[in-house]
Scaffold this motif. Structure first.
Motif, PDB file in Angstrom:
ATOM      1  N   PHE A 187      -2.464 -14.541   0.636  1.00 34.65           N
ATOM      2  CA  PHE A 187      -1.115 -13.976   0.690  1.00 34.65           C
ATOM      3  C   PHE A 187      -0.903 -13.286   2.032  1.00 34.65           C
ATOM      4  N   GLU A 188       0.274 -13.453   2.585  1.00 27.96           N
ATOM      5  CA  GLU A 188       0.621 -12.800   3.850  1.00 27.96           C
ATOM      6  C   GLU A 188       0.503 -11.282   3.750  1.00 27.96           C
ATOM      7  N   CYS A 189       0.897 -10.725   2.605  1.00 26.36           N
ATOM      8  CA  CYS A 189       0.911  -9.262   2.458  1.00 26.36           C
ATOM      9  C   CYS A 189      -0.457  -8.680   2.090  1.00 26.36           C
ATOM     10  N   TYR A 190      -1.484  -9.522   1.915  1.00 24.91           N
ATOM     11  CA  TYR A 190      -2.748  -9.049   1.352  1.00 24.91           C
ATOM     12  C   TYR A 190      -3.324  -7.835   2.085  1.00 24.91           C
ATOM     13  N   ASP A 191      -3.481  -7.912   3.395  1.00 22.56           N
ATOM     14  CA  ASP A 191      -4.100  -6.804   4.139  1.00 22.56           C
ATOM     15  C   ASP A 191      -3.289  -5.520   4.000  1.00 22.56           C
ATOM     16  N   ARG A 192      -2.005  -5.640   4.172  1.00 22.56           N
ATOM     17  CA  ARG A 192      -1.143  -4.449   4.064  1.00 22.56           C
ATOM     18  C   ARG A 192      -1.146  -3.911   2.631  1.00 22.56           C
ATOM     19  N   CYS A 193      -1.090  -4.811   1.657  1.00 23.28           N
ATOM     20  CA  CYS A 193      -1.093  -4.386   0.252  1.00 23.28           C
ATOM     21  C   CYS A 193      -2.446  -3.795  -0.140  1.00 23.28           C
ATOM     22  N   GLU A 194      -3.524  -4.360   0.389  1.00 20.08           N
ATOM     23  CA  GLU A 194      -4.859  -3.824   0.103  1.00 20.08           C
ATOM     24  C   GLU A 194      -4.974  -2.386   0.594  1.00 20.08           C
ATOM     25  N   SER A 195      -4.448  -2.128   1.765  1.00 19.49           N
ATOM     26  CA  SER A 195      -4.462  -0.776   2.310  1.00 19.49           C
ATOM     27  C   SER A 195      -3.619   0.173   1.456  1.00 19.49           C
ATOM     28  N   ALA A 196      -2.419  -0.267   1.082  1.00 15.74           N
ATOM     29  CA  ALA A 196      -1.539   0.579   0.264  1.00 15.74           C
ATOM     30  C   ALA A 196      -2.143   0.831  -1.108  1.00 15.74           C
ATOM     31  N   TRP A 197      -2.606  -0.236  -1.782  1.00 18.61           N
ATOM     32  CA  TRP A 197      -3.230  -0.046  -3.094  1.00 18.61           C
ATOM     33  C   TRP A 197      -4.449   0.869  -2.988  1.00 18.61           C
ATOM     34  N   GLY A 198      -5.242   0.705  -1.936  1.00 19.01           N
ATOM     35  CA  GLY A 198      -6.419   1.557  -1.750  1.00 19.01           C
ATOM     36  C   GLY A 198      -6.047   3.024  -1.715  1.00 19.01           C
ATOM     37  N   GLY A 199      -4.985   3.352  -0.995  1.00 19.77           N
ATOM     38  CA  GLY A 199      -4.526   4.739  -0.937  1.00 19.77           C
ATOM     39  C   GLY A 199      -4.042   5.243  -2.281  1.00 19.77           C
ATOM     40  N   TYR A 200      -3.286   4.402  -2.981  1.00 17.31           N
ATOM     41  CA  TYR A 200      -2.789   4.805  -4.306  1.00 17.31           C
ATOM     42  C   TYR A 200      -3.925   4.955  -5.321  1.00 17.31           C
ATOM     43  N   ILE A 201      -4.832   3.989  -5.360  1.00 18.15           N
ATOM     44  CA  ILE A 201      -5.877   3.984  -6.385  1.00 18.15           C
ATOM     45  C   ILE A 201      -6.981   4.995  -6.065  1.00 18.15           C
ATOM     46  N   ASN A 202      -7.592   4.876  -4.881  1.00 18.51           N
ATOM     47  CA  ASN A 202      -8.706   5.765  -4.530  1.00 18.51           C
ATOM     48  C   ASN A 202      -8.252   7.154  -4.112  1.00 18.51           C
ATOM     49  N   GLY A 203      -6.981   7.299  -3.807  1.00 21.21           N
ATOM     50  CA  GLY A 203      -6.437   8.596  -3.410  1.00 21.21           C
ATOM     51  C   GLY A 203      -5.645   9.233  -4.532  1.00 21.21           C
ATOM     52  N   ASN A 204      -4.383   8.832  -4.652  1.00 20.20           N
ATOM     53  CA  ASN A 204      -3.447   9.485  -5.587  1.00 20.20           C
ATOM     54  C   ASN A 204      -3.891   9.414  -7.044  1.00 20.20           C
ATOM     55  N   LEU A 205      -4.260   8.215  -7.529  1.00 22.35           N
ATOM     56  CA  LEU A 205      -4.632   8.076  -8.941  1.00 22.35           C
ATOM     57  C   LEU A 205      -5.913   8.837  -9.251  1.00 22.35           C
ATOM     58  N   LYS A 206      -6.918   8.674  -8.421  1.00 20.28           N
ATOM     59  CA  LYS A 206      -8.193   9.363  -8.651  1.00 20.28           C
ATOM     60  C   LYS A 206      -7.990  10.879  -8.655  1.00 20.28           C
ATOM     61  N   THR A 207      -7.144  11.378  -7.770  1.00 19.84           N
ATOM     62  CA  THR A 207      -6.828  12.813  -7.735  1.00 19.84           C
ATOM     63  C   THR A 207      -6.117  13.244  -9.005  1.00 19.84           C
ATOM     64  N   LEU A 208      -5.134  12.454  -9.445  1.00 20.61           N
ATOM     65  CA  LEU A 208      -4.398  12.801 -10.668  1.00 20.61           C
ATOM     66  C   LEU A 208      -5.322  12.818 -11.875  1.00 20.61           C
TER      67      LEU A 208
END
Length: 146
Positions: A114-135
């Protein structure tokens, strides 16, 4: 071998606490969210103006163990195929593991081609390993300790 995007982490909170945090989408996503996010059949939209729009339906909901969101519609302004996410599924699997809780996020169908893979991987990483894990960690203050 499935090349869908996958991220896992372990927390000290209970599976119930992790599952509750996952379904509190407004608690860990930035952007505008409309609709219900915490029961089977709920539909919700996520929007960051001029960047991203997605509409999801909760297609699986097994308390404390699994939730799945089917992407019904998407508009990614940064990709040539603006609907690249449409038809993919976001899943969260939650399981007790040696007295801790394993959370596994998978964006089924979002693959390196997917064209968006790298950008989406970075965004999901921030949401999952950052925001969600913190919550999830903050849930310890809302629930009794183990």
């Amino acid at each position: 071998m499935d090349k869908s995007m996958r991220i896992s982490f372990v927390v000290d909170q209970t599976p119930q606490q992790a599952f509750s945090a996952i379904n509190n989408v407004r608690g860990w996503w930035t952007g505008d969210i409309e609709g219900g996010t915490d029961k089977l059949g709920d539909e919700f939209t996520y929007r960051v103006p001029d960047i991203h729009y997605s509409k999801f339906r909760i297609t699986e909901f097994s308390p404390s163990s699994r939730v799945a969101w089917l992407v019904l519609d998407s508009q990614l302004t940064f990709a040539e195929n603006k609907e690249e996410w449409t038809g993919t599924t976001v899943t969260f699997d939650v399981a007790e593991q040696d007295g801790r809780t394993l959370v596994t996020f998978t964006h089924e169908g979002l693959v390196p081609d997917f064209e968006c893979y790298d950008r989406c991987e970075s965004a999901w990483g921030g949401y999952i390993n950052g925001n969600l894990k913190t919550l999830i960690g903050q849930q310890a203050h809302a629930w009794p300790a183990r």
